[in-house]
Write a protein that holds these residues in place. Structure first.
Motif: not given
Length: 351
Positions: A184, A324, A329
């Motif tokens: 990430d 997010s 993601v």
């Protein structure tokens, strides 16, 4: 202030440390339900939350706008799907799901229901990562050439957590667990790589899921980003090493929010709540306009996981950007799947 009613799917370590304290201290959230299959530990600190014995029961009877799926990763797909089909928005713990296919199906369901999925990528709010983000935004290092991001631990004995250490359980192991943070951060800083090469295995032995990985990400413009993790690291390294054609930046992993929360710290809404650093935690070395070498010790500013929940609240109430997103993601999960394929086949995988 508009109240958002929230249900928590588990009251283990994640619920007690990363979610419930922030929901309690944020004035816009009300934790109205929590799942505890046999105990009633939440009653002491959260007496207003109704205890349910299963996620199914909570979704059937509780009045909720938001559900937090903080159960083992192997259950994320089923519980998130269940919550979406019950008409609830969802925060799901990292890793998002076990497979990319599962994540993509959940994203389709959320879109069809006009609901959102946000993955709890809390490390975006760590002080060390925020400092790296700041340095890169200044462009002082020039064209980036090589980056290493590490997340090491010293945990040489088994934890007894089957969902994390049993190699027969899909989604177990460090690559899904800590790798979900590192991929990430890499994609947030540098975007999606073109290719992936990886070494993934268990240092504790084949009877355990992977506890070591080294993932090399190939980017255009000759940039290489290396993601590493080991559970046999007694002494700390610089967690971030960033090298460009005008300088280098080295940053320690110094965020202490998790350890402070474990020790009983109470997060505060609207201001910093963590202990300040007593010394520098970074080193910046670069060439100035006269090609002279400048060396500076740097100190990162506090991180705050409350900012994640503030962004969630602002999205629900005001329609601001969601942190997010699931469909963002899922790109990290494609890197994890490619890394597993690479380690198995011993070759570079194109994304």
């Amino acid at each position: 202030m508009q109240l958002v009613k929230v249900g928590l799917c588990a009251f283990g370590m994640s619920g007690k440390i990363f979610h419930a304290p922030f929901l309690k201290e944020h004035p816009g959230f009300f934790m109205s339900a929590v799942v505890e299959r046999s105990k009633e530990e939440s009653k002491e600190k959260y007496p207003d939350a109704i205890i349910f014995r299963s996620v199914e029961e909570m979704l059937r009877y509780a009045d909720l706008e938001l559900v937090i799926v903080n159960t083992p990763v192997q259950t994320h797909f089923a519980y998130t799907k269940m919550a979406l089909e019950a008409g609830k928005n969802v925060i799901v713990e990292k890793p998002f799901t076990v497979t990319v296919a599962e994540a993509e199906e959940l994203i389709r369901i959320a879109d069809d229901q006009n609901l959102f999925i946000s993955v709890y990528q809390n490390r975006r709010f760590d002080r060390d990562y925020l400092q790296v983000q700041k340095i890169l935004s200044e462009g002082i290092l020039g064209n980036l050439k090589e980056v290493e991001i590490r997340f090491d631990r010293f945990r040489t004995t088994p934890s007894g957590k089957d969902h994390k250490e049993n190699p027969e359980q899909k989604g177990s192991g460090s690559l899904h667990d800590l790798g979900s943070h590192l991929t990430d951060q890499a994609t947030q800083l540098f975007g999606i790589p073109e290719r992936v090469f990886a070494d993934v295995f268990s240092m504790k032995g084949e009877e355990f899921a992977n506890d070591y990985f080294e993932v090399l990400l190939y980017y255009k413009d000759h940039l290489r980003v290396r993601l590493k993790s080991s559970v046999f690291t007694k002494e700390d390294h610089f967690a971030y090493k960033i090298h460009g054609d005008k300088g280098s930046f080295l940053q320690e992993r110094t965020d202490q929010q998790e350890s402070e929360l474990v020790a009983g710290a109470i997060p505060v809404y609207g201001k910093e709540w963590t202990r300040p650093l007593s010394e520098s935690d970074g080193l910046l070395s670069y060439l100035n306009e006269n090609s002279e070498t400048m060396k500076l010790s740097t100190q990162s500013l506090p991180g705050n996981y409350m900012n994640y929940y503030q962004q969630i609240y602002e999205h629900i109430v005001f329609g601001y950007a969601l942190p997010s997103l699931g469909n963002e993601v899922v790109k990290n999960m494609k890197i994890i799947e490619a890394a597993l394929e690479s380690a198995e086949k011993g070759k570079i995988i194109d994304l």
